[in-house]
Write a protein that holds these residues in place. Structure first.
Motif, PDB file in Angstrom:
ATOM      1  N   ASP A  24       0.818  -1.202   0.000  1.00 17.34           N
ATOM      2  CA  ASP A  24       0.000   0.000   0.000  1.00 17.34           C
ATOM      3  C   ASP A  24       0.860   1.263   0.000  1.00 17.34           C
ATOM      4  N   LEU A  25       1.986   1.226  -0.685  1.00 17.39           N
ATOM      5  CA  LEU A  25       2.875   2.388  -0.752  1.00 17.39           C
ATOM      6  C   LEU A  25       2.154   3.569  -1.397  1.00 17.39           C
ATOM      7  N   LYS A  26       2.440   4.761  -0.907  1.00 21.94           N
ATOM      8  CA  LYS A  26       1.781   5.971  -1.414  1.00 21.94           C
ATOM      9  C   LYS A  26       2.657   6.757  -2.387  1.00 21.94           C
ATOM     10  N   SER A  27       3.985   6.679  -2.209  1.00 24.22           N
ATOM     11  CA  SER A  27       4.896   7.497  -3.016  1.00 24.22           C
ATOM     12  C   SER A  27       6.309   6.927  -2.893  1.00 24.22           C
ATOM     13  N   LEU A  28       7.220   7.472  -3.684  1.00 24.49           N
ATOM     14  CA  LEU A  28       8.624   7.069  -3.569  1.00 24.49           C
ATOM     15  C   LEU A  28       9.160   7.431  -2.185  1.00 24.49           C
ATOM     16  N   GLN A  29       8.754   8.577  -1.655  1.00 21.27           N
ATOM     17  CA  GLN A  29       9.189   8.975  -0.310  1.00 21.27           C
ATOM     18  C   GLN A  29       8.683   7.975   0.731  1.00 21.27           C
ATOM     19  N   ASP A  30       7.477   7.475   0.527  1.00 19.24           N
ATOM     20  CA  ASP A  30       6.906   6.472   1.429  1.00 19.24           C
ATOM     21  C   ASP A  30       7.747   5.191   1.374  1.00 19.24           C
ATOM     22  N   LEU A  31       8.115   4.775   0.164  1.00 19.69           N
ATOM     23  CA  LEU A  31       8.971   3.593   0.013  1.00 19.69           C
ATOM     24  C   LEU A  31      10.310   3.809   0.710  1.00 19.69           C
ATOM     25  N   GLU A  32      10.910   4.974   0.488  1.00 25.74           N
ATOM     26  CA  GLU A  32      12.203   5.269   1.117  1.00 25.74           C
ATOM     27  C   GLU A  32      12.080   5.273   2.644  1.00 25.74           C
ATOM     28  N   ARG A  33      10.981   5.789   3.148  1.00 25.22           N
ATOM     29  CA  ARG A  33      10.749   5.795   4.603  1.00 25.22           C
ATOM     30  C   ARG A  33      10.615   4.359   5.114  1.00 25.22           C
ATOM     31  N   MET A  34       9.906   3.514   4.380  1.00 24.71           N
ATOM     32  CA  MET A  34       9.759   2.118   4.779  1.00 24.71           C
ATOM     33  C   MET A  34      11.114   1.408   4.763  1.00 24.71           C
ATOM     34  N   GLN A  35      11.935   1.699   3.768  1.00 20.98           N
ATOM     35  CA  GLN A  35      13.280   1.114   3.728  1.00 20.98           C
ATOM     36  C   GLN A  35      14.060   1.523   4.970  1.00 20.98           C
ATOM     37  N   GLN A  36      13.960   2.787   5.328  1.00 21.80           N
ATOM     38  CA  GLN A  36      14.662   3.309   6.502  1.00 21.80           C
ATOM     39  C   GLN A  36      14.154   2.631   7.778  1.00 21.80           C
ATOM     40  N   LEU A  37      12.837   2.506   7.909  1.00 25.15           N
ATOM     41  CA  LEU A  37      12.256   1.873   9.097  1.00 25.15           C
ATOM     42  C   LEU A  37      12.629   0.393   9.190  1.00 25.15           C
ATOM     43  N   MET A  38      12.618  -0.314   8.052  1.00 28.38           N
ATOM     44  CA  MET A  38      12.984  -1.737   8.076  1.00 28.38           C
ATOM     45  C   MET A  38      14.417  -1.903   8.563  1.00 28.38           C
ATOM     46  N   TYR A  39      15.288  -0.974   8.155  1.00 26.48           N
ATOM     47  CA  TYR A  39      16.673  -1.072   8.615  1.00 26.48           C
ATOM     48  C   TYR A  39      16.787  -0.705  10.095  1.00 26.48           C
ATOM     49  N   GLN A  40      16.175   0.402  10.496  1.00 21.95           N
ATOM     50  CA  GLN A  40      16.281   0.857  11.883  1.00 21.95           C
ATOM     51  C   GLN A  40      15.679  -0.148  12.863  1.00 21.95           C
ATOM     52  N   GLN A  41      14.524  -0.700  12.521  1.00 21.09           N
ATOM     53  CA  GLN A  41      13.817  -1.554  13.471  1.00 21.09           C
ATOM     54  C   GLN A  41      14.204  -3.020  13.384  1.00 21.09           C
ATOM     55  N   LEU A  42      14.565  -3.483  12.194  1.00 21.39           N
ATOM     56  CA  LEU A  42      14.804  -4.915  12.004  1.00 21.39           C
ATOM     57  C   LEU A  42      16.195  -5.260  11.475  1.00 21.39           C
ATOM     58  N   GLY A  43      16.925  -4.262  10.989  1.00 22.57           N
ATOM     59  CA  GLY A  43      18.243  -4.531  10.425  1.00 22.57           C
ATOM     60  C   GLY A  43      18.203  -4.995   8.979  1.00 22.57           C
ATOM     61  N   ILE A  44      17.020  -4.913   8.335  1.00 19.03           N
ATOM     62  CA  ILE A  44      16.881  -5.348   6.939  1.00 19.03           C
ATOM     63  C   ILE A  44      17.255  -4.195   6.021  1.00 19.03           C
ATOM     64  N   ARG A  45      18.256  -4.424   5.169  1.00 25.43           N
ATOM     65  CA  ARG A  45      18.635  -3.429   4.155  1.00 25.43           C
ATOM     66  C   ARG A  45      18.036  -3.853   2.820  1.00 25.43           C
ATOM     67  N   VAL A  46      17.136  -3.016   2.315  1.00 26.56           N
ATOM     68  CA  VAL A  46      16.480  -3.282   1.036  1.00 26.56           C
ATOM     69  C   VAL A  46      16.932  -2.207   0.054  1.00 26.56           C
ATOM     70  N   HIS A  47      17.463  -2.640  -1.089  1.00 27.20           N
ATOM     71  CA  HIS A  47      17.914  -1.726  -2.139  1.00 27.20           C
ATOM     72  C   HIS A  47      16.938  -1.828  -3.306  1.00 27.20           C
ATOM     73  N   VAL A  48      16.395  -0.684  -3.726  1.00 24.01           N
ATOM     74  CA  VAL A  48      15.449  -0.654  -4.837  1.00 24.01           C
ATOM     75  C   VAL A  48      16.013   0.299  -5.882  1.00 24.01           C
ATOM     76  N   ALA A  49      16.211  -0.213  -7.099  1.00 27.47           N
ATOM     77  CA  ALA A  49      16.778   0.603  -8.172  1.00 27.47           C
ATOM     78  C   ALA A  49      16.385   0.013  -9.518  1.00 27.47           C
ATOM     79  N   PRO A  50      16.441   0.824 -10.571  1.00 24.03           N
ATOM     80  CA  PRO A  50      16.202   0.271 -11.901  1.00 24.03           C
ATOM     81  C   PRO A  50      17.237  -0.811 -12.191  1.00 24.03           C
TER      82      PRO A  50
END
Length: 129
Positions: free
Chosen positions: A46-72
């Motif tokens: 249910d992502l709303k925007s690229l900023q929302d995705l970037e925020r989720m990436q940041q939260l996943m890393y901060q809270q769980l240690g998961i680093r997710v890289h999204v790029a073309p």
């Protein structure tokens, strides 16, 4: 603190037990119970925007240690499959979770293609267009 239940024997390569036995290891990933994982997947779908995705990436890393890289991807991007979503190796991260996070991000982008367009813009792929 509630931690994730172990996967059935032989079903996963998450190294959960080794992580639990290693003194001082980062065990945040084990807080991702199956119930919490479902919430995370729903949120990524249910992502709303690229900023929302970037925020989720940041939260996943901060809270769980998961680093997710999204790029073309390295080849021409014609669909969401052309978007490369990579998760860094992380002891304790279930194999199914490793697959479900990128799939959820792709579904979120399919619902809102403008997220993928902003991602492409951010990587200058539309610069000459």
């Amino acid at each position: 603190m509630t931690i994730r239940q172990p996967c059935p024997p032989g079903a996963c390569v998450c190294e959960r037990e080794q992580l639990l036995e290693t003194p001082g290891a980062d065990q945040r990933i084990l807080q991702l119970t199956r119930q919490e994982e479902k919430k995370l997947i729903d949120r990524l779908e249910d992502l709303k925007s690229l900023q929302d995705l970037e925020r989720m990436q940041q939260l996943m890393y901060q809270q769980l240690g998961i680093r997710v890289h999204v790029a073309p991807g390295h080849t021409e991007v014609k669909s969401m499959r052309g978007i490369q979503i990579v998760i860094d190796d992380l002891p304790g991260l279930c194999r199914k979770t490793r697959q479900s996070i990128p799939a959820a991000i792709r579904r979120g982008m399919e619902k809102r293609p403008e997220i993928a367009y902003r991602l492409l813009d951010a990587h200058d792929l539309f610069r000459d267009g």
